[in-house]
Scaffold this active site. Structure first.
Site, short mmCIF file in Angstrom:
data_model
loop_
_atom_site.label_atom_id
_atom_site.label_comp_id
_atom_site.label_asym_id
_atom_site.label_seq_id
_atom_site.Cartn_x
_atom_site.Cartn_y
_atom_site.Cartn_z
N LYS A 23 0.73 -1.17 0.07
CA LYS A 23 -0.05 0.04 0.16
C LYS A 23 0.85 1.24 0.29
O LYS A 23 0.64 2.10 -0.90
CB LYS A 23 -1.00 -0.05 1.46
N ASN A 24 1.94 1.25 0.79
CA ASN A 24 2.66 2.40 1.10
C ASN A 24 3.82 2.66 -0.18
O ASN A 24 4.26 3.71 -0.08
CB ASN A 24 3.40 2.41 2.34
N CYS A 117 -5.06 12.99 12.44
CA CYS A 117 -5.65 11.72 11.81
C CYS A 117 -5.34 10.99 13.47
O CYS A 117 -4.90 11.43 14.42
CB CYS A 117 -5.01 10.71 11.07
N ARG A 122 0.42 14.82 12.13
CA ARG A 122 1.06 14.67 11.11
C ARG A 122 1.10 16.08 10.28
O ARG A 122 0.56 15.99 9.12
CB ARG A 122 0.01 13.53 10.67
N ASP A 306 4.65 0.99 11.82
CA ASP A 306 3.61 0.34 11.36
C ASP A 306 3.29 -1.19 12.01
O ASP A 306 2.30 -1.68 11.88
CB ASP A 306 3.36 0.25 10.04
N ARG A 398 -8.58 -0.58 4.60
CA ARG A 398 -7.62 0.43 3.86
C ARG A 398 -6.17 -0.29 3.51
O ARG A 398 -5.63 0.21 2.57
CB ARG A 398 -7.49 1.73 4.76
C1 EPZ Z 1 4.14 6.99 5.87
O1 EPZ Z 1 3.38 8.11 6.45
C2 EPZ Z 1 3.23 5.88 5.88
N1 EPZ Z 1 1.88 6.14 5.09
C3 EPZ Z 1 2.96 5.49 7.38
O2 EPZ Z 1 2.21 4.38 7.30
C4 EPZ Z 1 4.01 5.17 8.19
O3 EPZ Z 1 3.77 4.92 9.33
C5 EPZ Z 1 4.93 6.36 8.15
O4 EPZ Z 1 5.47 6.81 6.77
C6 EPZ Z 1 6.28 6.10 9.06
O5 EPZ Z 1 6.99 5.32 8.50
C7 EPZ Z 1 2.27 6.11 3.51
O6 EPZ Z 1 3.29 5.78 3.02
C8 EPZ Z 1 0.97 6.41 2.79
P1 EPZ Z 1 6.22 10.50 7.95
P2 EPZ Z 1 3.99 9.79 6.30
O7 EPZ Z 1 6.19 11.66 7.05
O8 EPZ Z 1 4.79 9.98 5.25
C9 EPZ Z 1 6.47 13.84 11.23
C10 EPZ Z 1 0.28 2.77 7.78
O9 EPZ Z 1 -0.27 2.42 8.88
N2 EPZ Z 1 6.28 15.01 10.08
O10 EPZ Z 1 7.49 9.77 7.93
O11 EPZ Z 1 2.76 10.44 6.95
C11 EPZ Z 1 4.92 13.30 11.35
O12 EPZ Z 1 4.23 14.04 12.18
C12 EPZ Z 1 0.58 4.40 7.77
O13 EPZ Z 1 0.28 2.28 6.63
C13 EPZ Z 1 6.43 16.10 10.39
O14 EPZ Z 1 6.67 16.80 11.50
O15 EPZ Z 1 4.93 9.80 7.48
C14 EPZ Z 1 5.06 11.78 11.76
O16 EPZ Z 1 5.28 12.21 13.44
C15 EPZ Z 1 0.37 5.17 8.99
N3 EPZ Z 1 6.45 17.04 9.41
C16 EPZ Z 1 6.77 11.54 11.47
O17 EPZ Z 1 7.35 12.83 10.81
C17 EPZ Z 1 6.27 16.72 8.05
O18 EPZ Z 1 6.30 17.60 7.17
C18 EPZ Z 1 6.75 10.63 10.37
O19 EPZ Z 1 5.92 10.91 9.46
C19 EPZ Z 1 6.13 15.47 7.82
C20 EPZ Z 1 6.19 14.51 8.76
#
Ligand code: EPZ
Length: 418
Positions: A23-24, A117, A122, A306, A398
């Site tokens: 998915k990701n 969420c 996020r 995850d 999802r």
């Molecule tokens: C991706 O989310 C995945 N989703 C998530 O999977 C996964 O948990 C996450 O990466 C971490 O591995 C998809 O790929 C669609 P991040 P993403 O940006 O990109 C902070 C699942 O269950 N952050 O790496 O949203 C954020 O708040 C889902 O399949 C900022 O502060 O994750 C979080 O605390 C859940 N500013 C941390 O970084 C930003 O601009 C990680 O977020 C972006 C992120």
């Protein structure tokens, strides 16, 4: 939304289960096809709610799409809109990934600010910082964030304060059509980043270093459609691995790239779970009395956030005391309240949870709060004698293709009740 999953647990899982496409990985890859002038064909696309949401969003932008038998065909020649609505962004946060390609293609992109969420606020500040370094001006008004560049984007150098997966993907996609070279430092290293880079390069882009913390993108004038097969879903694979460990029997998990879930395999072996690695499959046998262990979630290649909620089910049933520390998201412990209703002994202390293993959990009515928490509750229900009902299961669909059919095929007494 009133669907629920009914489980009568206590039955071992035996047989083979095939892991679906990731998915990701597939979500950013589908979005990246906006950059192409032509049709792309993507194989092994999992039939998930999130994929259908993204299909609707891209159709609204003008793309022509067919999606059947796990084959996703998308022609983006007629994409003519650079705005994604609040209604769509709110359905799925990952749709914020359309910003990079729209900005690269039209020099402008306007998307609704994604809400938080269940697992955290996020923000997207790192995405926007990256777009600014490529020459875009960012503005926020009426709940929309706009990125506009007076002329073609130019290369830039970005250091990510946190190795954000989404920010790395969004900036990488925007940089493919920029004038000049872009370097992303402290980039995310997840396998899904590598898969996206492989697709972009198949489209004619020049992305180097994906999978390391420094990614270099040399911009080009245009990209063409490409064909691509999505990598297997490492989180789905880890989920069935843990199911096999706690519920037991003899489970063969097919279509797995085992080095993508090395931290999960290593931790399970620490607990005494018997896992055999073949070239594209894993065999897991019930360890029965497994030992407690500690986990700390980290960006790849650390233990994946995850997998935290699903792994916690094993820790609830392990011998001894385990500690889970969640460092990636600020609110990813909501499944613990539900597990405690099933008899788990868990104490939350800030970013950590202390889990005292118990001999067994007991079935009852529980509620999924996000897709990984939902998967954890299903696995917990499969371990219990008696009946478990999991509500709000729409979260689970999802991210887990055909999860009920797959578990039924392994001998589980599980069904969907609408
Ligand atoms: C991706 O989310 C995945 N989703 C998530 O999977 C996964 O948990 C996450 O990466 C971490 O591995 C998809 O790929 C669609 P991040 P993403 O940006 O990109 C902070 C699942 O269950 N952050 O790496 O949203 C954020 O708040 C889902 O399949 C900022 O502060 O994750 C979080 O605390 C859940 N500013 C941390 O970084 C930003 O601009 C990680 O977020 C972006 C992120």
């Amino acid at each position: 939304m009133l669907e629920k999953i009914i489980i009568h647990g206590g039955k071992p899982l035996n047989g083979k289960v095939k892991i679906s496409g990731s998915k990701n990985a597939v979500l950013p890859i589908i979005v990246a096809s906006i950059l192409a002038e032509g049709e792309s064909v993507i194989y092994d696309v999992p039939d998930l709610t999130d994929v259908h949401i993204l299909k609707d969003i891209l159709k609204e932008l003008g793309a022509k799409i067919t999606f059947e038998n796990n084959v996703f065909r998308i022609d983006t020649r007629d994409v003519n809109c650079w705005e994604a609505s609040y209604e769509n962004i709110n359905k799925m946060r990952a749709s914020v990934l359309v910003m990079g390609p729209l900005l690269a293609k039209f020099n402008k992109a306007r998307v609704a600010m994604p809400g938080g969420c269940a697992i955290g606020t996020r923000p997207i500040d790192l995405h926007l910082k990256g777009f600014e370094s490529l020459g875009a001006k960012i503005s926020l008004e009426q709940g929309f964030v706009s990125a506009i560049s007076e002329e073609r984007l130019h290369g830039g150098k970005i250091y990510l304060d946190f190795p954000s997966v989404g920010a790395t993907e969004n900036i990488m996609m925007a940089a493919t059509l920029a004038e000049g070279t872009t370097v992303i430092e402290n980039a995310a290293e997840e396998p899904e980043i590598v898969d996206l880079a492989n697709f972009l390069n198949a489209m004619g882009a020049s992305v180097k270093g994906a999978g390391t913390n420094v990614i270099k993108i040399i911009g080009t004038d245009k990209l063409h459609g490409a064909e691509h097969t999505v990598i297997p879903d490492r989180i789905e694979a880890g989920t069935y691995l843990i199911a096999g460990a706690v519920i037991g029997g003899n489970l063969v998990i097919e279509n797995v790239i085992s080095h993508h879930i090395k931290p999960v395999i290593a931790k399970l072996r620490d607990c005494g779970v018997d896992i055999e690695e073949l070239d594209s499959s894993l065999i897991v046998r019930n360890a029965g009395n497994f030992k407690a262990t500690d986990i700390k979630t980290m960006p790849y290649p650390g233990f994946p956030t995850d997998m935290q909620s699903v792994f916690s089910v094993l820790m609830c049933l392990a011998k001894g005391t385990s500690i889970i520390t969640e460092t990636v998201f600020e609110n990813r412990f909501m499944h613990f309240d539900e597990l405690k209703r099933m008899g788990a002994v868990i104490k939350i202390e800030g970013k950590s949870a202390v889990i005292e293993g118990v001999p067994s959990l007991s079935g009852c009515q529980v509620k999924a709060t996000d897709l990984r928490a939902g998967a954890a509750l299903i696995i917990a229900g499969l371990t219990c004698e008696g009946k478990t009902e999991v509500l709000d299961v729409y979260h689970v669909f999802r991210g887990y293709e055909n999860i009920i059919d797959k578990l039924q095929g392994l001998g589980a007494d599980i069904r969907l009740e609408v």
